[in-house]
Design an enzyme around this catalytic site. Sequence first.
Site, mmCIF file in Angstrom:
data_model
loop_
_atom_site.group_PDB
_atom_site.id
_atom_site.type_symbol
_atom_site.label_atom_id
_atom_site.label_comp_id
_atom_site.label_asym_id
_atom_site.label_seq_id
_atom_site.Cartn_x
_atom_site.Cartn_y
_atom_site.Cartn_z
ATOM 1 N N LYS A 189 1.032 0.808 -8.869
ATOM 2 C CA LYS A 189 1.259 -0.276 -7.787
ATOM 3 C C LYS A 189 -0.275 0.464 -6.942
ATOM 4 C CE LYS A 189 2.703 -1.114 -3.526
ATOM 5 N NZ LYS A 189 1.152 -0.884 -2.433
ATOM 6 N N GLU A 263 -0.222 14.179 -3.242
ATOM 7 C CA GLU A 263 -0.778 14.792 -3.056
ATOM 8 C C GLU A 263 -1.727 13.768 -1.846
ATOM 9 O OE1 GLU A 263 -4.824 15.113 -1.850
ATOM 10 O OE2 GLU A 263 -5.655 13.699 -3.505
ATOM 11 N N CYS A 297 -9.718 12.887 1.560
ATOM 12 C CA CYS A 297 -8.888 14.056 1.591
ATOM 13 C C CYS A 297 -9.250 15.294 1.741
ATOM 14 C CB CYS A 297 -7.911 14.018 0.626
ATOM 15 S SG CYS A 297 -8.320 14.141 -1.310
ATOM 16 N N GLU A 394 -6.084 15.009 11.190
ATOM 17 C CA GLU A 394 -6.658 14.020 10.046
ATOM 18 C C GLU A 394 -7.100 12.979 10.714
ATOM 19 O OE1 GLU A 394 -7.153 13.765 4.730
ATOM 20 O OE2 GLU A 394 -5.385 13.003 6.304
#
Length: 495
Positions: A189, A263, A297, A394
């Site tokens: 997906k 992750e 990331c 972040e």
Amino acid sequence: MSRDRAELGLPWTHVDDHYLDGRWTPSTGEARTPVVDPATEEAWGSVPDATPEDVEVAMAAADRAFRSGPWPRLSAAERADHLRRVADELEKRAEELALTISRENGTPLSESRGAAGNAAGIFRWFAGIAGHLDADDVRPFPAMAGSESVVRRDPVGVCVLIAPWNFPINLVAIKLAPALLAGCTVVVKPASPTPLSIRFVVEAVEAAGVPAGVVNLLTGSGAVGDALVRHPLTAKVAFTGSTPVGRKIAAACGELLRPVTLELGGKSSAVVLPDADLDAMSDVLIRSSMRNTGQTCYISTRILAPTERYDEVVDMVTRTISAGRQGDPLDDDTVFGPVATKAQYDSVLDHLESARQEGARATTGGRARDGNGYFVEPTVLADVTPDMRVAREEIFGPVITVLRYDGIDEAVALANDTGFGLGGLVFSSDPRAAQQVAERMDTGSVGINFFASNHSAPFGGRHDSGLGVEYGLEGLAAYVTYKSIHRRTPNEEYR
């Protein structure tokens, strides 16, 4: 924009189907998700939003292929041959794949042109460790003389692979390659903003002769992903994305006693030691701290500079970032593209406003660029303190913060003063001193004077950055379940 998008001739734009049980199959519903070019704000494509019926077909196909199909019953070496063919097929599609990625999420072509080759390398690396699964693993039984244990590594079953929008191919490949090598079947997906580029991977899988039902593709909203995570036929989930969504997936998998690899986000730091070579640091700064317009990331978006060299570090970072050209991601010389989505664009601008209000100083950039597209100027923020929002959250956009420290102990404390723990860097001319600082950083990966992912080494985060690892033998282990067969020391009939 400087490139005529109408002349690209991409094979996938407005599509009506999912890939189910070895065939492109029309969706059973009418709801659709648009695909928007963030450089122009044009809705240039669309995909179907999978229905509950589509989910059932995909999961049933994957389960059937696992329970009674040939794939899990091949040797790992035979599956590895398929993986190598997938790699070859991906490389044949490299340019169209790159253009599609850049239109989906604004990644500059200088970056997206590496997607096919990098993904192919991942498939080939995992193919190269097939012997780890095929080798006999017989272990002595210390507590019982004349006995031994045979350890089997069986595929875990049907795996749900949910990908993010920033690297929509490679962050599927690091899940798909080990899952297939292990003998699992999968339902993929993709993220809602990037649902078209993954079709090139499915094409490659099909062309490589992977049996029907082994790989299935559904597109749609987050509700589709939630249905897949909670489906009774799901044996394992692998997700890359935001920490808030990862927490929800972890909660569901915990409730269902289902293994999961997550992750998630990061807020990594680059510790600049007093003896660092700033010219060498400049050469790797963009890839290490603002790769893919800051939408990566693991990048170290917090630069920690010693007080005695703080101004010098700020000047170098400012010069390096301001020299990178921002523009059309389809131009070969573009370094920084747009932010990938309107929601992310708004979030980045909100963070920049908070930085202004809290007293940070933009030495370059700091605002939205005029004109169409979700462009935020590449920004360096100086005079940032650890309590500021931009130092703790972040941002996932083209923003670097520079903080000062006094002494190595304070530098390490600042680097570890975050809820995340994904990446990190140490810049120094002294390898031993850099190694010592790297050992003290509470994070899953640390680079010394550069950062890159190594296919053979585990990559994963600590704390709010995730659970489990990808890459390496450790990444393969996430897709197997272990069985120990205890027996008396065998005669030839066991062999």
